[in-house]
Design an enzyme around this catalytic site. Structure first.
Site, PDB file in Angstrom:
ATOM      1  N   GLU A  58      21.826  39.068  27.684  1.00  0.00           N
ATOM      2  CA  GLU A  58      22.879  40.029  27.402  1.00  0.00           C
ATOM      3  C   GLU A  58      23.264  40.793  28.669  1.00  0.00           C
ATOM      4  O   GLU A  58      24.412  41.073  28.910  1.00  0.00           O
ATOM      5  CB  GLU A  58      22.381  41.007  26.336  1.00  0.00           C
ATOM      6  N   HIS A  94      37.025  31.940  42.680  1.00  0.00           N
ATOM      7  CA  HIS A  94      36.055  31.650  41.635  1.00  0.00           C
ATOM      8  C   HIS A  94      36.062  30.157  41.321  1.00  0.00           C
ATOM      9  O   HIS A  94      37.043  29.468  41.563  1.00  0.00           O
ATOM     10  CB  HIS A  94      36.378  32.471  40.388  1.00  0.00           C
ATOM     11  N   GLU A  96      36.441  28.574  38.674  1.00  0.00           N
ATOM     12  CA  GLU A  96      37.520  28.122  37.790  1.00  0.00           C
ATOM     13  C   GLU A  96      38.781  27.807  38.595  1.00  0.00           C
ATOM     14  O   GLU A  96      39.459  26.807  38.368  1.00  0.00           O
ATOM     15  CB  GLU A  96      37.851  29.201  36.738  1.00  0.00           C
ATOM     16  N   CYS A 124      36.789  35.544  34.458  1.00  0.00           N
ATOM     17  CA  CYS A 124      37.315  36.901  34.632  1.00  0.00           C
ATOM     18  C   CYS A 124      38.791  36.891  34.231  1.00  0.00           C
ATOM     19  O   CYS A 124      39.363  35.832  33.976  1.00  0.00           O
ATOM     20  CB  CYS A 124      37.157  37.338  36.084  1.00  0.00           C
ATOM     21  N   CYS A 127      41.105  34.586  36.398  1.00  0.00           N
ATOM     22  CA  CYS A 127      40.884  33.159  36.144  1.00  0.00           C
ATOM     23  C   CYS A 127      41.402  32.788  34.754  1.00  0.00           C
ATOM     24  O   CYS A 127      41.994  31.726  34.572  1.00  0.00           O
ATOM     25  CB  CYS A 127      39.410  32.803  36.265  1.00  0.00           C
TER      26      CYS A 127
END
Length: 220
Positions: A58, A94, A96, A124, A127
């Site tokens: 988490e 990134h 992606e 994010c 992206c």
């Protein structure tokens, strides 16, 4: 920095001006022109990276790199499947983005692409927007993103971006224990000379999957 540079003795007097200059060039390259990410294709990612980065915890402190494992099925006259993984090395791009800039810079309109990503965490906002645009532009592109964790999912901006991705046709899924196992078998280095090690799930893998799946369902 500039002053230091001027004071450095020139290597020309030892009669090898070219090599010296080349050395300098190389040094310069190393510093300035590092690509913003490293594309690692055909290789597998080290198990230690997988165990740390893909863990569906988490609180993901320290897990600020994105590892993206991909499978691309291209359907044309013949079907071709390629796979590999990307990691973002530096903050400039990134994984992606790197995928669309380098692995699939252009989609041939005559082909159909079924793409599956297994990513340590969801994209994010920037992206996510890029993914949405790409899918809208290329109707022959199907993208399924399997994520270990949701990134900043409490942020309204992030939730909106994920919703847009969904409406553009992107399937977003939380990785189940079986998906982690799939990545382990297909994308992670196995020790040489040993039988392929079985995937060992961490103790809270199922609960964390359920936790994120509920959150994602609420958002979408």
């Amino acid at each position: 920095k500039m002053a230091e540079k001027q004071e450095e003795p020139s290597n020309t007097q030892n009669g090898e001006p070219d090599n010296a200059e080349e050395g300098e060039e190389k040094k310069k390259l190393k510093r300035e022109d590092l690509p913003p990410f490293e594309i690692v294709t055909g290789e597998r990612l080290p198990a230690i990276f997988f165990k740390f980065q893909f863990r569906n915890v988490e609180y993901s402190s320290g897990r600020n790199k994105t590892f993206l494992c991909y499978v691309v099925e291209t359907q044309g006259k013949e079907s071709v499947t390629s796979r590999g993984y990307l990691e973002d090395e530096h903050a400039a791009a990134h994984a992606e983005m790197a995928f669309f800039n380098t692995i699939l810079p252009k989609c041939e309109s005559s082909l159909r692409y079924n793409i599956t990503w297994y990513v340590s965490s969801s994209p994010c906002v920037t992206c996510a927007d890029r993914i949405t645009e790409t899918l809208k532009k290329n109707k022959n592109l199907r993208l399924t993103i399997m994520v270990g964790r949701l990134f900043m999912w409490e942020e309204p901006e992030m939730q909106a971006a994920l919703k847009k991705m969904k409406s553009a046709g992107c399937k977003l899924r939380i990785m189940k224990p079986q998906d982690f196992e799939y990545v382990w078998q297909n994308f992670v280095e196995q020790e040489e000379g040993e039988e392929a090690k079985a995937f060992v799930p961490w103790e809270d893998i199922q609960e964390n999957f359920q936790y994120y799946e509920e959150k994602l369902a609420e958002i979408l």
